[in-house]
Design a protein around this motif. Structure first.
Motif, PDB file in Angstrom:
ATOM      1  N   GLY A  20     -12.021 -26.556 -11.575  1.00  0.00           N
ATOM      2  CA  GLY A  20     -11.852 -27.983 -11.327  1.00  0.00           C
ATOM      3  C   GLY A  20     -12.996 -28.682 -10.607  1.00  0.00           C
ATOM      4  O   GLY A  20     -12.914 -29.869 -10.323  1.00  0.00           O
ATOM      5  N   THR A  21     -14.076 -27.966 -10.311  1.00  0.00           N
ATOM      6  CA  THR A  21     -15.230 -28.583  -9.629  1.00  0.00           C
ATOM      7  C   THR A  21     -16.477 -28.425 -10.492  1.00  0.00           C
ATOM      8  O   THR A  21     -16.681 -27.369 -11.099  1.00  0.00           O
ATOM      9  N   ALA A  22     -17.295 -29.482 -10.532  1.00  0.00           N
ATOM     10  CA  ALA A  22     -18.560 -29.413 -11.277  1.00  0.00           C
ATOM     11  C   ALA A  22     -19.665 -28.960 -10.321  1.00  0.00           C
ATOM     12  O   ALA A  22     -19.858 -29.555  -9.263  1.00  0.00           O
ATOM     13  N   TYR A  23     -20.340 -27.887 -10.676  1.00  0.00           N
ATOM     14  CA  TYR A  23     -21.431 -27.343  -9.854  1.00  0.00           C
ATOM     15  C   TYR A  23     -22.752 -27.462 -10.612  1.00  0.00           C
ATOM     16  O   TYR A  23     -22.750 -27.372 -11.842  1.00  0.00           O
ATOM     17  N   PRO A  24     -23.875 -27.585  -9.888  1.00  0.00           N
ATOM     18  CA  PRO A  24     -25.155 -27.416 -10.574  1.00  0.00           C
ATOM     19  C   PRO A  24     -25.155 -25.991 -11.149  1.00  0.00           C
ATOM     20  O   PRO A  24     -24.839 -25.026 -10.442  1.00  0.00           O
ATOM     21  N   LYS A  25     -25.457 -25.875 -12.436  1.00  0.00           N
ATOM     22  CA  LYS A  25     -25.299 -24.606 -13.159  1.00  0.00           C
ATOM     23  C   LYS A  25     -25.992 -23.416 -12.486  1.00  0.00           C
ATOM     24  O   LYS A  25     -25.399 -22.362 -12.314  1.00  0.00           O
ATOM     25  N   GLU A  26     -27.265 -23.582 -12.121  1.00  0.00           N
ATOM     26  CA  GLU A  26     -27.990 -22.442 -11.555  1.00  0.00           C
ATOM     27  C   GLU A  26     -27.581 -22.125 -10.112  1.00  0.00           C
ATOM     28  O   GLU A  26     -27.726 -20.990  -9.668  1.00  0.00           O
ATOM     29  N   LEU A  27     -27.041 -23.091  -9.405  1.00  0.00           N
ATOM     30  CA  LEU A  27     -26.515 -22.830  -8.061  1.00  0.00           C
ATOM     31  C   LEU A  27     -25.294 -21.911  -8.171  1.00  0.00           C
ATOM     32  O   LEU A  27     -25.177 -20.920  -7.452  1.00  0.00           O
ATOM     33  N   LEU A  28     -24.416 -22.233  -9.108  1.00  0.00           N
ATOM     34  CA  LEU A  28     -23.217 -21.420  -9.318  1.00  0.00           C
ATOM     35  C   LEU A  28     -23.607 -20.008  -9.774  1.00  0.00           C
ATOM     36  O   LEU A  28     -23.060 -19.012  -9.290  1.00  0.00           O
ATOM     37  N   TYR A  29     -24.582 -19.943 -10.674  1.00  0.00           N
ATOM     38  CA  TYR A  29     -25.045 -18.635 -11.163  1.00  0.00           C
ATOM     39  C   TYR A  29     -25.587 -17.782 -10.005  1.00  0.00           C
ATOM     40  O   TYR A  29     -25.258 -16.594  -9.892  1.00  0.00           O
ATOM     41  N   ALA A  30     -26.382 -18.397  -9.134  1.00  0.00           N
ATOM     42  CA  ALA A  30     -26.983 -17.677  -7.999  1.00  0.00           C
ATOM     43  C   ALA A  30     -25.905 -17.129  -7.067  1.00  0.00           C
ATOM     44  O   ALA A  30     -25.993 -15.991  -6.594  1.00  0.00           O
ATOM     45  N   GLN A  31     -24.879 -17.936  -6.816  1.00  0.00           N
ATOM     46  CA  GLN A  31     -23.802 -17.495  -5.937  1.00  0.00           C
ATOM     47  C   GLN A  31     -23.001 -16.356  -6.582  1.00  0.00           C
ATOM     48  O   GLN A  31     -22.593 -15.413  -5.910  1.00  0.00           O
TER      49      GLN A  31
END
Length: 195
Positions: free
Chosen positions: A29-40
């Motif tokens: 349900g939350t929109a994240y910057p794609k590469e930030l989410l990938y890094a986490q």
């Protein structure tokens, strides 16, 4: 084991850079910057898979896709040769980006060079940390990106990708991959790929 001040600073700087990603991914349900989410996801998966990972490996996992959107796939020919060229350029780009951020965070040349070595995937199957990084990359793909990928591609392509992915992984990576829960189709194709 606690994280060093320098490591936390580097993570903060990597995350600030990846927050600039114009591409978004919705998760729970939350929109994240794609590469930030990938890094986490890379950090979380590494912590689970190899809790005693060295600081260099923790840094590498966090910046594995640093600012990836700056070199779009479309800027290379849309064929196998173009894809491989794009991947090679990305590795070099990530290594360069990580160097300047790690310098800013106060890391020495030895650590910076080790992170670059790992980002360039040198000595896969020979270097233990390069192998662990590759396992984590494959596990992140299988856990978070495989199912959405299934919807967009035919079985033949999926099986081929799974076989290539499996080949890059260690026995420890294989074991972790088989503990992920997949959809029926996801499971079927993995079984097909492994037979």
């Amino acid at each position: 084991m606690g994280k060093s001040k320098k490591l936390l600073e580097a993570f903060k700087l990597f995350d600030e850079a990846n927050t600039q990603d114009p591409n978004k991914e919705n998760f729970e349900g939350t929109a994240y910057p794609k590469e930030l989410l990938y890094a986490q996801r890379m950090t979380d998966t590494l912590n689970e898979f190899e809790p005693d990972a060295s600081e260099a490996l923790q840094l590498t996992a966090r910046c594995q896709h640093i600012c990836r959107w700056e070199i779009p796939r479309e800027s290379y020919e849309m064929n196998r040769v173009g894809y491989l060229k794009w991947r090679q350029e990305l590795k070099k780009f990530h290594a360069e980006m990580s160097k300047s951020i790690l310098k800013e965070a106060g890391y020495d040349d030895k650590t910076i060079d080790r992170v670059a070595f790992l980002l360039l995937k040198k000595q896969l199957k020979k270097d233990e940390e390069t192998q662990t990084l590759e396992d984590v990359i494959c596990l992140v793909f299988l856990k978070y990106y495989y199912e959405p990928f299934l919807v967009k591609h035919d079985d033949h392509k999926i099986v081929s990708i799974l076989q290539k992915t499996w080949k890059k992984m260690s026995p420890k990576g294989h074991k972790a991959a088989l503990s992920i829960s997949f959809s029926e189709r996801g499971k079927e194709l993995i079984t097909k790929a492994l037979n």
